[in-house]
Structure formats: C-alpha cells, structure tokens
Design a protein around this motif. Structure first.
Motif, PDB file in Angstrom:
ATOM      1  N   ARG A  35    -137.691  28.407 -30.244  1.00 40.03           N
ATOM      2  CA  ARG A  35    -138.946  27.718 -29.874  1.00 40.03           C
ATOM      3  C   ARG A  35    -140.090  26.607 -30.370  1.00 40.03           C
ATOM      4  NH1 ARG A  35    -139.133  32.719 -26.067  1.00 40.03           N
ATOM      5  NH2 ARG A  35    -137.383  32.292 -25.300  1.00 40.03           N
ATOM      6  N   GLY A  94    -127.009  18.985 -14.352  1.00 37.26           N
ATOM      7  CA  GLY A  94    -128.109  18.370 -15.190  1.00 37.26           C
ATOM      8  C   GLY A  94    -128.375  19.381 -16.265  1.00 37.26           C
ATOM      9  N   ILE A 118    -127.656  21.697 -20.126  1.00 38.18           N
ATOM     10  CA  ILE A 118    -126.712  22.156 -20.591  1.00 38.18           C
ATOM     11  C   ILE A 118    -126.967  22.814 -21.821  1.00 38.18           C
ATOM     12  CG2 ILE A 118    -125.236  19.883 -20.809  1.00 38.18           C
ATOM     13  CD1 ILE A 118    -126.848  19.018 -23.596  1.00 38.18           C
ATOM     14  N   HIS A 119    -128.966  23.799 -21.218  1.00 37.85           N
ATOM     15  CA  HIS A 119    -128.987  24.080 -21.762  1.00 37.85           C
ATOM     16  C   HIS A 119    -128.618  25.935 -21.586  1.00 37.85           C
ATOM     17  CE1 HIS A 119    -131.862  21.378 -21.787  1.00 37.85           C
ATOM     18  NE2 HIS A 119    -132.563  21.998 -23.607  1.00 37.85           N
ATOM     19  N   ASP A 120    -127.732  26.932 -22.484  1.00 46.19           N
ATOM     20  CA  ASP A 120    -126.944  28.010 -22.771  1.00 46.19           C
ATOM     21  C   ASP A 120    -127.482  28.681 -23.012  1.00 46.19           C
ATOM     22  OD1 ASP A 120    -125.748  26.640 -24.641  1.00 46.19           O
ATOM     23  OD2 ASP A 120    -124.099  27.222 -23.424  1.00 46.19           O
ATOM     24  N   SER A 159    -130.224  29.708 -14.622  1.00 46.25           N
ATOM     25  CA  SER A 159    -130.974  29.553 -15.421  1.00 46.25           C
ATOM     26  C   SER A 159    -131.347  27.525 -15.499  1.00 46.25           C
ATOM     27  CB  SER A 159    -130.309  29.835 -16.765  1.00 46.25           C
ATOM     28  OG  SER A 159    -130.960  29.141 -18.076  1.00 46.25           O
ATOM     29  N   THR A 213    -137.562  21.207 -16.774  1.00 48.13           N
ATOM     30  CA  THR A 213    -138.606  20.309 -15.281  1.00 48.13           C
ATOM     31  C   THR A 213    -137.738  19.697 -14.196  1.00 48.13           C
ATOM     32  OG1 THR A 213    -139.628  19.180 -16.267  1.00 48.13           O
ATOM     33  CG2 THR A 213    -140.861  21.411 -16.305  1.00 48.13           C
ATOM     34  N   ALA A 251    -134.479  38.043 -22.324  1.00 42.38           N
ATOM     35  CA  ALA A 251    -132.589  38.884 -21.518  1.00 42.38           C
ATOM     36  C   ALA A 251    -132.969  40.824 -21.918  1.00 42.38           C
ATOM     37  CB  ALA A 251    -132.203  39.067 -22.676  1.00 42.38           C
TER      38      ALA A 251
HETATM   39  C1  B12 Z   1    -132.146  24.303 -28.398  1.00 42.81           C
HETATM   40  C2  B12 Z   1    -132.880  23.412 -27.350  1.00 42.81           C
HETATM   41  C3  B12 Z   1    -131.671  22.660 -26.804  1.00 42.81           C
HETATM   42  C4  B12 Z   1    -130.015  22.059 -27.336  1.00 42.81           C
HETATM   43  C5  B12 Z   1    -129.560  23.330 -26.279  1.00 42.81           C
HETATM   44  C6  B12 Z   1    -128.756  23.561 -26.502  1.00 42.81           C
HETATM   45  C7  B12 Z   1    -127.789  25.113 -25.923  1.00 42.81           C
HETATM   46  N1  B12 Z   1    -126.313  24.654 -26.474  1.00 42.81           N
HETATM   47  O1  B12 Z   1    -128.671  25.323 -25.503  1.00 42.81           O
HETATM   48  C8  B12 Z   1    -129.917  20.646 -27.590  1.00 42.81           C
HETATM   49  C9  B12 Z   1    -130.970  20.178 -28.746  1.00 42.81           C
HETATM   50  C10 B12 Z   1    -129.185  20.070 -26.566  1.00 42.81           C
HETATM   51  C11 B12 Z   1    -130.898  20.024 -25.921  1.00 42.81           C
HETATM   52  C12 B12 Z   1    -131.427  19.055 -25.604  1.00 42.81           C
HETATM   53  C13 B12 Z   1    -131.906  18.936 -24.419  1.00 42.81           C
HETATM   54  N2  B12 Z   1    -133.305  19.132 -24.216  1.00 42.81           N
HETATM   55 CO1  B12 Z   1    -133.931  20.924 -25.198  1.00 42.81          CO
HETATM   56  N3  B12 Z   1    -134.149  22.885 -25.942  1.00 42.81           N
HETATM   57  C14 B12 Z   1    -134.309  23.687 -26.696  1.00 42.81           C
HETATM   58  C15 B12 Z   1    -135.308  24.170 -27.151  1.00 42.81           C
HETATM   59  C16 B12 Z   1    -135.884  24.227 -28.326  1.00 42.81           C
HETATM   60  C17 B12 Z   1    -134.913  26.374 -27.139  1.00 42.81           C
HETATM   61  C18 B12 Z   1    -133.982  26.523 -26.155  1.00 42.81           C
HETATM   62  C19 B12 Z   1    -133.287  27.963 -26.151  1.00 42.81           C
HETATM   63  O2  B12 Z   1    -131.792  27.498 -26.527  1.00 42.81           O
HETATM   64  N4  B12 Z   1    -134.034  28.735 -26.909  1.00 42.81           N
HETATM   65  C20 B12 Z   1    -133.892  30.386 -26.465  1.00 42.81           C
HETATM   66  C21 B12 Z   1    -133.553  30.783 -25.716  1.00 42.81           C
HETATM   67  C22 B12 Z   1    -132.919  32.154 -26.618  1.00 42.81           C
HETATM   68  O3  B12 Z   1    -134.669  31.183 -25.210  1.00 42.81           O
HETATM   69  P1  B12 Z   1    -134.540  31.145 -23.041  1.00 42.81           P
HETATM   70  O4  B12 Z   1    -133.423  29.645 -23.088  1.00 42.81           O
HETATM   71  O5  B12 Z   1    -135.916  30.267 -22.728  1.00 42.81           O
HETATM   72  O6  B12 Z   1    -134.064  32.283 -21.900  1.00 42.81           O
HETATM   73  C23 B12 Z   1    -134.559  33.185 -22.129  1.00 42.81           C
HETATM   74  C24 B12 Z   1    -136.024  33.313 -21.191  1.00 42.81           C
HETATM   75  O7  B12 Z   1    -136.461  32.023 -20.388  1.00 42.81           O
HETATM   76  C25 B12 Z   1    -135.462  34.296 -19.808  1.00 42.81           C
HETATM   77  N5  B12 Z   1    -133.943  32.857 -19.764  1.00 42.81           N
HETATM   78  C26 B12 Z   1    -133.003  32.032 -19.599  1.00 42.81           C
HETATM   79  N6  B12 Z   1    -132.292  31.882 -18.481  1.00 42.81           N
HETATM   80  C27 B12 Z   1    -132.644  32.772 -17.580  1.00 42.81           C
HETATM   81  C28 B12 Z   1    -131.763  32.735 -16.342  1.00 42.81           C
HETATM   82  C29 B12 Z   1    -131.824  34.527 -15.902  1.00 42.81           C
HETATM   83  C30 B12 Z   1    -131.917  34.292 -14.019  1.00 42.81           C
HETATM   84  C31 B12 Z   1    -132.996  35.599 -16.437  1.00 42.81           C
HETATM   85  C32 B12 Z   1    -133.615  36.424 -15.493  1.00 42.81           C
HETATM   86  C33 B12 Z   1    -134.493  35.069 -17.249  1.00 42.81           C
HETATM   87  C34 B12 Z   1    -133.440  33.639 -18.070  1.00 42.81           C
HETATM   88  O8  B12 Z   1    -133.749  34.947 -20.821  1.00 42.81           O
HETATM   89  C35 B12 Z   1    -133.549  34.381 -21.626  1.00 42.81           C
HETATM   90  C36 B12 Z   1    -133.278  35.299 -23.438  1.00 42.81           C
HETATM   91  O9  B12 Z   1    -134.540  35.688 -23.618  1.00 42.81           O
HETATM   92  C37 B12 Z   1    -136.531  24.094 -26.132  1.00 42.81           C
HETATM   93  C38 B12 Z   1    -137.358  24.970 -25.905  1.00 42.81           C
HETATM   94  C39 B12 Z   1    -138.030  26.177 -25.235  1.00 42.81           C
HETATM   95  N7  B12 Z   1    -138.873  26.046 -24.944  1.00 42.81           N
HETATM   96  O10 B12 Z   1    -137.213  26.378 -24.470  1.00 42.81           O
HETATM   97  C40 B12 Z   1    -135.589  22.556 -25.538  1.00 42.81           C
HETATM   98  C41 B12 Z   1    -135.951  22.175 -24.426  1.00 42.81           C
HETATM   99  C42 B12 Z   1    -135.937  22.811 -23.095  1.00 42.81           C
HETATM  100  N8  B12 Z   1    -136.006  20.813 -24.254  1.00 42.81           N
HETATM  101  C43 B12 Z   1    -136.637  20.221 -23.807  1.00 42.81           C
HETATM  102  C44 B12 Z   1    -135.394  18.834 -23.604  1.00 42.81           C
HETATM  103  C45 B12 Z   1    -136.699  17.578 -22.958  1.00 42.81           C
HETATM  104  C46 B12 Z   1    -134.110  18.335 -23.866  1.00 42.81           C
HETATM  105  C47 B12 Z   1    -133.246  16.947 -23.517  1.00 42.81           C
HETATM  106  C48 B12 Z   1    -134.086  16.161 -22.427  1.00 42.81           C
HETATM  107  C49 B12 Z   1    -133.842  15.690 -24.691  1.00 42.81           C
HETATM  108  C50 B12 Z   1    -133.139  14.890 -24.715  1.00 42.81           C
HETATM  109  N9  B12 Z   1    -133.664  13.423 -24.923  1.00 42.81           N
HETATM  110  O11 B12 Z   1    -132.103  14.895 -24.699  1.00 42.81           O
HETATM  111  C51 B12 Z   1    -131.884  17.495 -23.917  1.00 42.81           C
HETATM  112  C52 B12 Z   1    -131.657  17.937 -22.279  1.00 42.81           C
HETATM  113  C53 B12 Z   1    -130.446  17.138 -21.500  1.00 42.81           C
HETATM  114  C54 B12 Z   1    -129.499  18.439 -20.667  1.00 42.81           C
HETATM  115  N10 B12 Z   1    -129.192  17.890 -19.620  1.00 42.81           N
HETATM  116  O12 B12 Z   1    -129.771  18.920 -20.334  1.00 42.81           O
HETATM  117  C55 B12 Z   1    -137.230  20.373 -22.992  1.00 42.81           C
HETATM  118  C56 B12 Z   1    -138.026  20.697 -22.040  1.00 42.81           C
HETATM  119  C57 B12 Z   1    -139.369  19.777 -21.142  1.00 42.81           C
HETATM  120  C58 B12 Z   1    -138.999  20.306 -19.445  1.00 42.81           C
HETATM  121  N11 B12 Z   1    -140.548  19.472 -19.344  1.00 42.81           N
HETATM  122  O13 B12 Z   1    -138.454  19.756 -19.131  1.00 42.81           O
HETATM  123  C59 B12 Z   1    -137.841  21.781 -24.000  1.00 42.81           C
HETATM  124  C60 B12 Z   1    -138.661  22.545 -23.739  1.00 42.81           C
HETATM  125  C61 B12 Z   1    -138.202  20.870 -25.428  1.00 42.81           C
HETATM  126  C62 B12 Z   1    -139.873  20.155 -25.171  1.00 42.81           C
HETATM  127  N12 B12 Z   1    -140.905  20.688 -25.795  1.00 42.81           N
HETATM  128  O14 B12 Z   1    -139.917  18.852 -24.906  1.00 42.81           O
HETATM  129  N13 B12 Z   1    -131.896  21.191 -25.882  1.00 42.81           N
END
Ligand code: B12
Length: 210
Positions: A45, A98, A100-102, A146, A150, A198
């Motif tokens: 994060r 749309g 790809i965050h997984d 997931s 936005t 999670a």
């Molecule tokens: C890693 C990451 C990437 C990686 C993704 C790799 C992958 N295979 O997932 C890469 C580099 C590829 C990437 C790409 C992009 N990203 Co990105 N990314 C991130 C980042 C840094 C971390 C996400 C993550 O993995 N977190 C760690 C996991 C463990 O946490 P989590 O995903 O939140 O999941 C937890 C909870 O949310 C919950 N949860 C998740 N899903 C679900 C579902 C259910 C049902 C439930 C109950 C709970 C739950 O449990 C999870 C485990 O604890 C975030 C920043 C952030 N603060 O989230 C930006 C972020 C999401 N990305 C962002 C952006 C802008 C992009 C891109 C558009 C960038 C670009 N210009 O190309 C592209 C998107 C492409 C696309 N079409 O999807 C922005 C989104 C901004 C917005 N307002 O929408 C963020 C917030 C970064 C930022 N601060 O600017 N990204």
C-alpha cells in the motif's frame, strides 16, 4: 531492522528474492501468518501511495507487485496446510471486469478455502455475466467481487442489479471488497457486506451463512 521494515524494504525495492526469503523465514520462525501478510500488505500500500504522489512510476509499482506476489506464493501452501476438513458451501470470487488487481482477491480466496468453503476463483477482469453464470452453474451461496479502481467498482453494482433483474438476488450473499469500497457503497448498491481484510472477509462470510 524489524520484520516489517525488511518487508517494506523488499517490496519498495521490488526485490522478489528478498520478499520470498522473508516469507520463508516468517514461516520457519512461526511468525503468525496473518501478521506476516499484514506487514507485506502495508508495504505494497505504501508503494501505491508513492505511485499516487508521483514518487513511483508504473514499472516500479509493477516490480513491487511482483515481489508481493512472490511472498504470497510462499504463504499460500502454508495457509492451505491448515485447511479445515468441512464444507461450508460454495463461493464464487473474482476481480471485476476492467480490473487486473488480483493480490487481495487471491488472499481472500485462499483464506476462504482454508476455512472450509469450496472456492471457485475466476481470476481477474471477470465479466458480470461470468460471475452469475458460474454461481448458477455450481449452486454457490456467496459471490465475492473485488474491485481496486474507482472506475471499476461500478461493476459491483452492475452485478447486483443483474441479479435483481433476473429475480435471483435472494439466492446469494454478495460480498464486495477492495481498497475503494466503503460502507456507504455497500448500502448504496445493496450488497450484503464488505471487509477490509481477508481475515474479516472469512468471518463475515461465516456469519452471513449462520
Ligand atoms: C499492486 C498494485 C497494482 C499492481 C497489481 C498487480 C496485481 N496482479 O494485482 C499493478 C502494478 C499491475 C497495478 C496496476 C494499476 N493500478 Co494499481 N495498485 C496496486 C496497489 C499498490 C496495491 C493493491 C494490492 O495488491 N494491495 C494488497 C492487498 C493485500 O490488499 P487489497 O487489494 O486491498 O485486498 C485486501 C482487502 O481490500 C480485502 N479485499 C480485496 N478484495 C476483496 C473482495 C471481497 C469480496 C472482500 C470481502 C474483501 C476483499 O481483502 C484483501 C486482503 O486483505 C494499490 C494501492 C492500494 N492502496 O490499494 C494500487 C491502486 C489500486 N492502483 C491504482 C491504479 C491507478 C492502477 C493503474 C490504473 C495504473 C496505470 N496507470 O496503469 C493500473 C490498473 C490496471 C487495471 N486495469 O486494473 C490506484 C487506483 C486509484 C483509483 N482511485 O482508482 C491505486 C489505489 C494506487 C494509487 N494510490 O494511486 N496496480
């Protein structure tokens, strides 16, 4: 340096080897797996914050994500090792179209599976139709969607709207998650709940089926 600081170092430097090594060490040293995963989650994060602030460019964010995935790959078998010997019902999970965050979705899927749910992980960039089709096909109890952007969260609403249109909304508990999801959004779209981690996602899923 503390474990958390080392994780931050590995993720922010996109150092896959170090991330995997730290994950292996955490397992060997019996560090609580959820605490270890939290340390990595905090670090990724932070990478996101740096990206948002313009201090990180996409290739750097991508390297950080690869390091994070490396660590999660090490943790996954460990999570599954403690798999409960029970069947709590079928769960469909995926990241919406749309998007790809997984990483977060995969973590939720692994923990749900370890808890005893039969999980069907559809992957990322999954269409609304595919979620519903699979849920109907296997007779799921829960649909987990997931969304990390936005711009893609609207797909969570679209899915619920389609369930309503097809008169099958009551067949499923719909859980939503991902960084941009708020309680307000849950209410607005009529989902059954959301969770920020999670661990809490699994607790919520169990509670909803009680
Ligand atoms: C890693 C990451 C990437 C990686 C993704 C790799 C992958 N295979 O997932 C890469 C580099 C590829 C990437 C790409 C992009 N990203 Co990105 N990314 C991130 C980042 C840094 C971390 C996400 C993550 O993995 N977190 C760690 C996991 C463990 O946490 P989590 O995903 O939140 O999941 C937890 C909870 O949310 C919950 N949860 C998740 N899903 C679900 C579902 C259910 C049902 C439930 C109950 C709970 C739950 O449990 C999870 C485990 O604890 C975030 C920043 C952030 N603060 O989230 C930006 C972020 C999401 N990305 C962002 C952006 C802008 C992009 C891109 C558009 C960038 C670009 N210009 O190309 C592209 C998107 C492409 C696309 N079409 O999807 C922005 C989104 C901004 C917005 N307002 O929408 C963020 C917030 C970064 C930022 N601060 O600017 N990204």
């Amino acid at each position: 340096m503390s474990f958390a600081e080392n994780c931050k170092d590995a993720i922010l430097n996109g150092n896959i080897e170090l991330a995997e090594k730290l994950a292996n060490e955490a397992i060997e040293e019996n560090i609580d797996i959820n605490i270890a995963i939290d340390a990595f989650s905090l670090a990724i994060r932070k990478a996101g914050d740096l990206f948002e602030e313009g201090d990180f460019f996409l290739p750097e964010l991508m390297r950080s994500a690869e390091a994070m995935k490396g660590a999660m790959t090490v943790f996954k078998p460990k999570i599954m090792e403690d798999k409960a010997d029970r069947s709590l019902g079928k769960v469909i999970i995926g990241t919406i179209e749309g998007d790809i965050h997984d990483i977060g979705k995969t973590l939720v899927a692994a923990l749900m599976s370890a808890e005893g749910f039969e999980v069907f992980d559809l992957g990322a960039d999954v269409s609304v139709g595919k979620f519903i089709e699979k849920a109907e096909e296997v007779g799921a109890k829960i649909i987990c969607i997931s969304a990390l952007l936005t711009t893609t969260m609207v797909g969570q609403k679209k899915l619920i709207d389609q369930l309503k249109e097809r008169n099958i909304r009551d067949k499923y508990k719909v859980l939503i998650g991902g960084a941009p999801v708020s309680k307000k959004w849950v209410e607005e779209i009529g989902a059954d709940g959301s969770a920020e981690s999670a661990v809490s996602a699994v607790k919520l899923a169990r509670k909803l089926l009680e």
